[in-house]
Design a protein around this motif. Structure first.
Motif, PDB file in Angstrom:
ATOM      1  N   GLU A  77     -41.195  -1.926   5.098  1.00 24.52           N
ATOM      2  CA  GLU A  77     -42.069  -2.195   6.236  1.00 24.52           C
ATOM      3  C   GLU A  77     -41.465  -1.781   7.574  1.00 24.52           C
ATOM      4  O   GLU A  77     -42.145  -1.239   8.427  1.00 24.52           O
ATOM      5  CB  GLU A  77     -42.430  -3.692   6.271  1.00 24.52           C
ATOM      6  N   THR A  78     -40.178  -2.033   7.773  1.00 27.02           N
ATOM      7  CA  THR A  78     -39.527  -1.765   9.058  1.00 27.02           C
ATOM      8  C   THR A  78     -38.509  -0.647   8.892  1.00 27.02           C
ATOM      9  O   THR A  78     -37.607  -0.737   8.060  1.00 27.02           O
ATOM     10  CB  THR A  78     -38.834  -3.030   9.593  1.00 27.02           C
ATOM     11  N   HIS A  79     -38.666   0.390   9.694  1.00 27.78           N
ATOM     12  CA  HIS A  79     -37.776   1.554   9.627  1.00 27.78           C
ATOM     13  C   HIS A  79     -36.988   1.672  10.930  1.00 27.78           C
ATOM     14  O   HIS A  79     -37.547   1.554  12.024  1.00 27.78           O
ATOM     15  CB  HIS A  79     -38.582   2.833   9.405  1.00 27.78           C
ATOM     16  N   ALA A 106     -41.257   9.129  13.564  1.00 24.56           N
ATOM     17  CA  ALA A 106     -41.752   7.810  13.946  1.00 24.56           C
ATOM     18  C   ALA A 106     -43.275   7.753  13.907  1.00 24.56           C
ATOM     19  O   ALA A 106     -43.864   6.768  13.438  1.00 24.56           O
ATOM     20  CB  ALA A 106     -41.247   7.453  15.344  1.00 24.56           C
ATOM     21  N   GLU A 107     -43.925   8.799  14.387  1.00 24.52           N
ATOM     22  CA  GLU A 107     -45.385   8.829  14.379  1.00 24.52           C
ATOM     23  C   GLU A 107     -45.935   8.876  12.957  1.00 24.52           C
ATOM     24  O   GLU A 107     -46.969   8.274  12.657  1.00 24.52           O
ATOM     25  CB  GLU A 107     -45.871  10.024  15.197  1.00 24.52           C
ATOM     26  N   LYS A 114     -46.189   1.430   9.247  1.00 27.85           N
ATOM     27  CA  LYS A 114     -44.835   0.909   9.284  1.00 27.85           C
ATOM     28  C   LYS A 114     -44.429   0.550  10.722  1.00 27.85           C
ATOM     29  O   LYS A 114     -44.961   1.084  11.688  1.00 27.85           O
ATOM     30  CB  LYS A 114     -43.836   1.925   8.721  1.00 27.85           C
ATOM     31  N   THR A 115     -43.477  -0.358  10.813  1.00 28.83           N
ATOM     32  CA  THR A 115     -42.876  -0.706  12.096  1.00 28.83           C
ATOM     33  C   THR A 115     -41.650   0.177  12.316  1.00 28.83           C
ATOM     34  O   THR A 115     -40.805   0.304  11.422  1.00 28.83           O
ATOM     35  CB  THR A 115     -42.468  -2.188  12.137  1.00 28.83           C
ATOM     36  N   VAL A 116     -41.545   0.784  13.504  1.00 26.44           N
ATOM     37  CA  VAL A 116     -40.453   1.717  13.786  1.00 26.44           C
ATOM     38  C   VAL A 116     -39.584   1.166  14.906  1.00 26.44           C
ATOM     39  O   VAL A 116     -40.096   0.753  15.958  1.00 26.44           O
ATOM     40  CB  VAL A 116     -40.993   3.107  14.171  1.00 26.44           C
ATOM     41  N   LEU A 117     -38.282   1.149  14.683  1.00 31.63           N
ATOM     42  CA  LEU A 117     -37.305   0.754  15.683  1.00 31.63           C
ATOM     43  C   LEU A 117     -36.336   1.915  15.911  1.00 31.63           C
ATOM     44  O   LEU A 117     -36.204   2.800  15.060  1.00 31.63           O
ATOM     45  CB  LEU A 117     -36.530  -0.484  15.221  1.00 31.63           C
TER      46      LEU A 117
END
Length: 295
Positions: A77-79, A106-107, A114-117
């Protein structure tokens, strides 16, 4: 039309700029040699270690006791994108290309829900990321005081990222950097470094290597506990080395182009200056001859 004095001042200004760009080109060329040697020397080890870890990941039976660096968190879920750029500009599109590749990744992830950090390494990536992805930057590692990439810096970054991964702050980590090809070519890449991507078996590989049993000494848990974190640090160290070589190569090319453009501008301004000076002299001669004829 600019006056003769203004043209002369502008020619002097462009000549001063040309001296600076020529000096920067020479400095970049001198630093490029060592940076290129370091990048090429570290590349085989990093590539081989990545292959070994990927091969092990394809053979290990994932269970509750398996390291998270190889088993994953069970979610996707989080990348986290580790964006490695330079600290300085005047290097053409070097930093821009890396940021563009990271933004594209990221896009794509955001389009999948997904959530991108972002974990920023270097200063040039932060302005764009903070503008396009507000509140997505979780940390930044300052490399402005680093004269040359050191393994200690890569180890510190890897330890911080691994700690964040083990504490559940993200599920997958990607590394964005620029692979050095030549002075004129640097290839922006985004590779997954956490968790380890298992090696895909070759479709036409009939050898027994792929199915060979692996014996661990002293044991599987101890080997993986040492090897997996080291692989993360090595891949980050490789990215820093590749970036250093790519930066100096791109800067040398950019400064060479700037020096050539300054030379072309000096020639054009000199022609314009000589034409106006000749026109002024001709006008004065005409006035003198006309005055003499009047007498």
């Amino acid at each position: 039309m600019a006056s003769l004095k203004a043209l002369k001042l502008r020619i002097g200004s462009v000549k001063s700029t040309q001296k600076i760009t020529k000096a920067m080109k020479m400095v970049a060329a001198a630093k490029l040699r060592r940076a290129q040697q370091n990048a090429e020397a570290g590349r085989p080890y990093a590539t081989r270690l990545s292959d070994v870890v990927s091969s092990l990941a394809s053979r290990v039976t994932v269970g509750p006791q398996s390291p998270k660096l190889i088993a994953g968190t069970g979610k996707d879920e989080t990348h986290l994108i580790v964006l490695a750029t330079g600290d300085r500009g005047l290097a053409g599109a070097f930093n821009t290309n890396i940021v563009r590749a990271a933004r594209k990744k990221a896009e794509e992830l955001q389009a999948q829900g997904k959530t991108v950090l972002f974990y920023i390494v270097g200063r040039k990536g932060r302005p764009v990321i903070s503008r396009v992805f507000p509140k997505a930057i979780v940390a930044q590692y300052d490399t402005s005081a680093m004269k040359a990439p050191a393994y200690a810096d890569a180890q510190a970054i890897a330890d911080d990222i691994t700690d964040r991964y083990n504490s559940g702050q993200f599920d997958v980590a990607h590394l964005a950097y620029s692979e050095f090809k030549s002075v004129l070519a640097q290839d922006p890449k985004v590779d997954q470094i956490i968790p380890v991507v298992p090696a895909a078996p070759a479709a036409n590989d009939k050898s027994t290597v792929a199915s060979a049993a692996v014996e661990y000494e002293p044991d599987e848990e101890a080997i993986l506990a040492e090897l997996l974190p080291k692989n993360v640090a090595i891949q980050i160290y490789r990215a820093l080395l590749e970036n250093a070589a790519g930066f100096y190569g791109s800067q040398m090319t950019a400064m060479d182009n700037a020096t050539r453009n300054a030379g072309d501008m000096i020639n054009k301004l000199s022609i314009q200056y000589n034409r106006q000076r000749q026109a002024a002299i001709t006008t004065e001669l005409v006035e003198i001859i006309s005055g003499a004829e009047a007498l």
